[in-house]
Write a protein that holds these residues in place. Structure first.
Motif, PDB file in Angstrom:
ATOM      1  N   ARG A  80       2.292   4.593  -3.854  1.00  0.00           N
ATOM      2  CA  ARG A  80       1.494   3.367  -3.841  1.00  0.00           C
ATOM      3  C   ARG A  80       2.326   2.109  -3.677  1.00  0.00           C
ATOM      4  NH1 ARG A  80      -3.017   3.775  -8.368  1.00  0.00           N
ATOM      5  NH2 ARG A  80      -2.233   1.674  -8.613  1.00  0.00           N
ATOM      6  N   LEU A  83      -0.317  -0.921   0.112  1.00  0.00           N
ATOM      7  CA  LEU A  83      -1.760  -0.695   0.000  1.00  0.00           C
ATOM      8  C   LEU A  83      -2.138   0.461   0.911  1.00  0.00           C
ATOM      9  CD1 LEU A  83      -3.538  -4.177  -0.035  1.00  0.00           C
ATOM     10  CD2 LEU A  83      -3.095  -2.619  -1.931  1.00  0.00           C
ATOM     11  N   GLN A 102     -14.397  -5.995  -5.450  1.00  0.00           N
ATOM     12  CA  GLN A 102     -13.162  -6.674  -5.028  1.00  0.00           C
ATOM     13  C   GLN A 102     -11.907  -6.036  -5.631  1.00  0.00           C
ATOM     14  OE1 GLN A 102     -13.269 -10.120  -3.489  1.00  0.00           O
ATOM     15  NE2 GLN A 102     -15.351  -9.498  -2.978  1.00  0.00           N
ATOM     16  N   GLY A 105      -7.993  -3.432  -4.247  1.00  0.00           N
ATOM     17  CA  GLY A 105      -6.650  -3.896  -3.895  1.00  0.00           C
ATOM     18  C   GLY A 105      -5.707  -3.831  -5.083  1.00  0.00           C
ATOM     19  N   ARG A 106      -6.208  -4.214  -6.244  1.00  0.00           N
ATOM     20  CA  ARG A 106      -5.408  -4.207  -7.473  1.00  0.00           C
ATOM     21  C   ARG A 106      -4.954  -2.783  -7.810  1.00  0.00           C
ATOM     22  NH1 ARG A 106      -9.059  -7.284 -10.200  1.00  0.00           N
ATOM     23  NH2 ARG A 106      -9.951  -5.408 -11.083  1.00  0.00           N
ATOM     24  N   GLU A 110      -6.919  -0.433   0.111  1.00  0.00           N
ATOM     25  CA  GLU A 110      -7.624  -1.460   0.871  1.00  0.00           C
ATOM     26  C   GLU A 110      -8.681  -0.784   1.733  1.00  0.00           C
ATOM     27  OE1 GLU A 110      -5.251  -3.556   3.757  1.00  0.00           O
ATOM     28  OE2 GLU A 110      -6.883  -4.969   4.166  1.00  0.00           O
TER      29      GLU A 110
END
Ligand SMILES: NC(=O)c1ccc[n+]([C@@H]2O[C@H](COP(=O)([O-])OP(=O)(O)OC[C@H]3O[C@@H](n4cnc5c(N)ncnc54)[C@H](O)[C@@H]3O)[C@@H](O)[C@H]2O)c1
Length: 206
Positions: A80, A83, A102, A105-106, A110
């Protein structure tokens, strides 16, 4: 670090440890004991120590694990560092709700595009990422070397879409359709079934 042979269930727990370690790091915590990390991850300390033993001798007795180093090692193991691009197929009620989230991404992912047989209807649902005609599925997967897909199509379409995903190069499918997909051995399918989970919970509240 070379590829370590880690069982699938342990890989899943590593993702959870990684998430906990990231939170600790965000809160400027430098070391964490196995008891604290195990509690945060919802596993027994012995399980945590066993999982982390895949990385060799780790942590200092009495001091615990170095948060940032351990987090980096797990991230590298899970692949990891960058992304990971993911596509979603079936941007209907469920798919478009996922696309509006949302937070991927964290977590290292993606969602780069969604595919639907009726892209205009999906776009009208307020999805911000590109929704592309299903006719262009293979072309996109091959061009962008996509390895992961989320499947949210009606059950009748699920197997044929899964075949197309796999033939184009997808190796991991997160499947929301209520069907056991038939795929080759090299492909991993993880099923998500909220009704099944509720049924399981329901059993325990009786
Ligand atoms: N696992 C769970 O917990 C859970 C929860 C809800 C729904 N589901 C399942 O998720 C799937 C989607 O549910 P929904 O409520 O979003 O349905 P929906 O009808 O709102 O959405 C399905 C979408 O797939 C598209 N589609 C249909 N055939 C297609 C094809 N061949 N190629 C590309 N796109 C195609 C449709 O245009 C539509 O946008 C269903 O299989 C449903 O059973 C699972």
């Amino acid at each position: 670090m070379g590829k370590i042979d880690i069982p699938k269930k342990a890989i899943y727990r590593l993702s959870i440890y990684h998430r906990c370690l990231q939170k600790l790091h965000d809160n400027n915590v430098e070391t964490v004991s196995s008891t604290t990390l195990a509690r945060a991850a919802g596993v027994k300390p012995a399980q945590l120590r066993k999982d982390l033993a895949y990385f060799g001798q780790f942590g200092t007795r009495g001091l615990g694990y170095p948060v940032e180093i351990l987090s980096n090692i797990i991230r590298e193991t899970l692949g990891r560092e960058h992304l990971q691009p993911v596509i979603l197929v079936g941007a209907g009620n469920l798919g478009s709700a996922l696309l509006r989230y949302q937070g991927f991404g964290r977590e290292g992912f993606e969602v780069v595009a969604a595919f639907d047989s009726m892209p205009e209807a999906a776009i009208a649902r307020g999805v911000m990422i590109p929704v592309i005609s299903i006719d262009r599925l293979e072309e996109f997967i091959e061009e962008r070397a996509i390895k992961l897909a989320i499947l949210c199509v009606p059950v009748e379409a699920a197997q044929s879409i899964a075949n197309r995903l796999v033939n184009a190069g997808v190796q991991g499918i997160l499947n929301f359709s209520p069907i056991v997909l038939e795929v080759t051995e090299e492909v991993t399918v993880n099923n998500v079934d909220l009704a099944l989970e509720l049924e399981h919970l329901g059993y325990f509240i009786r």
